[in-house]
Design an enzyme around this catalytic site. Structure first.
Site, PDB file in Angstrom:
ATOM      1  N   LYS A 135       2.721  -9.411  44.766  1.00 48.24           N
ATOM      2  CA  LYS A 135       3.542  -8.740  43.772  1.00 48.24           C
ATOM      3  C   LYS A 135       2.743  -7.973  42.728  1.00 48.24           C
ATOM      4  CE  LYS A 135       7.448 -12.118  43.589  1.00 48.24           C
ATOM      5  NZ  LYS A 135       6.665 -13.172  44.633  1.00 48.24           N
TER       6      LYS A 135
ATOM      7  N   TYR B 243      -0.926  -9.363  42.102  1.00 48.15           N
ATOM      8  CA  TYR B 243      -1.510 -10.730  42.522  1.00 48.15           C
ATOM      9  C   TYR B 243      -1.435 -11.064  43.769  1.00 48.15           C
ATOM     10  CZ  TYR B 243       2.006 -14.016  43.167  1.00 48.15           C
ATOM     11  OH  TYR B 243       3.243 -14.777  43.796  1.00 48.15           O
TER      12      TYR B 243
ATOM     13  N   PHE C  79       7.611 -19.278  38.202  1.00 50.51           N
ATOM     14  CA  PHE C  79       7.240 -17.973  37.526  1.00 50.51           C
ATOM     15  C   PHE C  79       7.678 -16.810  38.019  1.00 50.51           C
ATOM     16  CE2 PHE C  79       4.215 -14.761  36.798  1.00 50.51           C
ATOM     17  CZ  PHE C  79       4.019 -14.652  35.367  1.00 50.51           C
ATOM     18  N   ASP C  80       7.487 -16.580  39.376  1.00 50.68           N
ATOM     19  CA  ASP C  80       7.798 -15.283  40.054  1.00 50.68           C
ATOM     20  C   ASP C  80       9.238 -14.979  39.939  1.00 50.68           C
ATOM     21  OD1 ASP C  80       5.519 -16.358  41.197  1.00 50.68           O
ATOM     22  OD2 ASP C  80       5.497 -14.813  42.522  1.00 50.68           O
ATOM     23  N   THR C  81      10.059 -16.177  40.076  1.00 54.15           N
ATOM     24  CA  THR C  81      11.400 -16.027  40.080  1.00 54.15           C
ATOM     25  C   THR C  81      11.895 -15.869  38.835  1.00 54.15           C
ATOM     26  OG1 THR C  81      11.620 -17.645  42.204  1.00 54.15           O
ATOM     27  CG2 THR C  81      13.717 -17.287  41.026  1.00 54.15           C
TER      28      THR C  81
END
Length: 426
Positions: free
Chosen positions: A193, A122, A214-216
């Site tokens: 990512k 993304y 969310f990413d972390t």
């Protein structure tokens, strides 16, 4: 428009992909994409079309395999859905989905869960990250070398243009992650990512956050499970029209850190089920433990010999306790440096000071054990000779070495393995 304000940056070389076979024309294989790039959007009617057209052109010119672009519209109220539908109809290999609720994490979770492409990625619609980094991002996932790849604005080799306020916020956030959750990756929230689909299928059910955390959360769980995280330094230009609400996002991130920290501390996350199938399954040794133990032992033997030689040389001039402290300090610094490079595979200078400070804290454990053993020996056997002293110190050092290995693995170099994590700037 924001995309019109992107600065022209020098492309990074992608020679590592030169040997890959070129893909057939997109029209022949667009139903079987190797890469699915998700663009999450909310009310982006101005930037959506130039972003997607630029991304599509870039992939068509440079990506060696078939690809898909998925526009994930999470509850936009402007003309974004209409533009997304038109782009999906006009551009081969472009799709769009519409969600009823907001949330970047929700959009990514939904889009990645429905995709069958082997590699999922993304990027943010503002294209702050230079697209030249896209090939280096996904190459280690296509080859099977890594499980997750992230763009980083904080590693050596990254070129970043942004104001001091956002720079400070980013560094504070990632510093807080390192101090509270002991993460090893450098940049948790760069909107750039990629993840292998088989890895995403195991990770996504465990990620609770549907927003910016969310990413972390995904990265922390992956790292604790011993998955390989590849970092790519990126060229990144700040978007002056960012829609991120800093205060509310920061508070949500703090709540996410606290929730995730509790889950990890209580063992509520089935990390063993996530580990790679190539020798790191549930019921086996943790990732790289046997190899690390052997290397740690070899380094330990060398540093113990160094310690004993220093102790014997210093004792006549300083006395037993002072000689022990000085010899242990010198050997501990050398031991941390050697284990950093040889046992845990950490290259480059990034984090070196932090590692040595934590290594000195582990040294204090060894100092307490060895000094305590000397004190106990001198109290119970005041006339003990030099040979007895050395035997007691060797025994105490063995115990201290075991504790130091556990501290190094769990705290000083958490979840690191020489072949698990690579950094593009090293």
């Amino acid at each position: 428009m924001r995309t019109a304000r992107r600065l022209a940056l020098i492309d990074r070389p992608t020679s590592e992909l030169a040997a890959l076979p070129r893909r057939a024309p997109l029209s022949a294989h667009h139903r079987d994409p190797v890469l699915d790039v998700v663009v999450p959007v909310y009310n982006e009617e101005n930037d959506l079309e130039p972003c997607v057209r630029r991304l599509h052109a870039h992939l068509g010119e440079t990506f060696p395999y078939a690809f898909r672009i998925t526009i994930a519209d999470n509850a936009s109220t402007d003309g974004t859905p209409r533009i997304a539908a038109r782009l999906a109809a006009e551009l081969p290999g472009t799709d769009w989905i519409r969600l009823a609720e907001k949330g970047r994490g929700r959009a990514l979770h939904t889009a990645w869960s429905r995709s069958r492409a082997p590699v999922l990625a993304y990027l943010d619609v503002d294209l702050s990250t230079d697209l030249a980094a896209l090939l280096p991002l996904v190459a280690p996932l296509i080859s099977g070398h890594s499980d997750i790849a992230i763009g980083t604005r904080l590693a050596r080799g990254a070129r970043v243009v942004r104001g001091p306020k956002r720079e400070l916020i980013s560094r504070c956030y990632n510093g807080l992650l390192r101090s509270t959750l002991a993460v090893g990756f450098s940049d948790a929230q760069c909107g750039f990512k990629a993840v292998r689909r088989d890895v995403a299928e195991r990770l996504l059910p465990l990620v609770e956050d549907q927003g910016w955390f969310f990413d972390t959360e995904l990265l922390v769980i992956a790292e604790r499970a011993g998955l390989r995280i590849h970092e790519v330094p990126v060229d990144w230009v700040d978007d002056p029209d960012s829609r991120v609400r800093i205060v509310s996002t920061a508070l949500a991130d703090l709540r996410g850190m606290a929730r995730l920290g509790r889950a990890l501390a209580c063992g509520r996350l089935p990390l063993s089920a996530l580990r790679r199938s190539d020798g790191d399954l549930a019921g086996e040794l943790p990732a790289g433990l046997a190899r690390q133990a052997v290397r740690f032992a070899a380094v330990g033997v060398a540093s113990t010999l160094c310690y004993l030689l220093l102790y014997v040389g210093l004792r006549p001039a300083t006395g037993a306790q002072a000689a022990n402290a000085l010899a242990l300090l010198a050997s501990a610094v050398a031991n941390t440096a050697a284990n950093r490079r040889l046992t845990f595979g950490v290259r480059g200078r990034g984090g070196a000071l932090r590692h040595h400070l934590k290594g000195l804290a582990a040294f204090l454990v060894g100092l307490a054990l060895t000094s305590g053993s000397l004190a106990a020996l001198h109290r119970t056997a005041p006339g003990a000779g030099r040979e007895v002293e050395l035997m007691a110190l060797v025994a105490a050092n063995l115990a201290a070495t075991l504790l130091r290995f556990l501290l190094f693995r769990a705290w000083v170099f958490p979840a690191r393995d020489n072949d698990r994590r690579t950094t593009g700037s090293s």
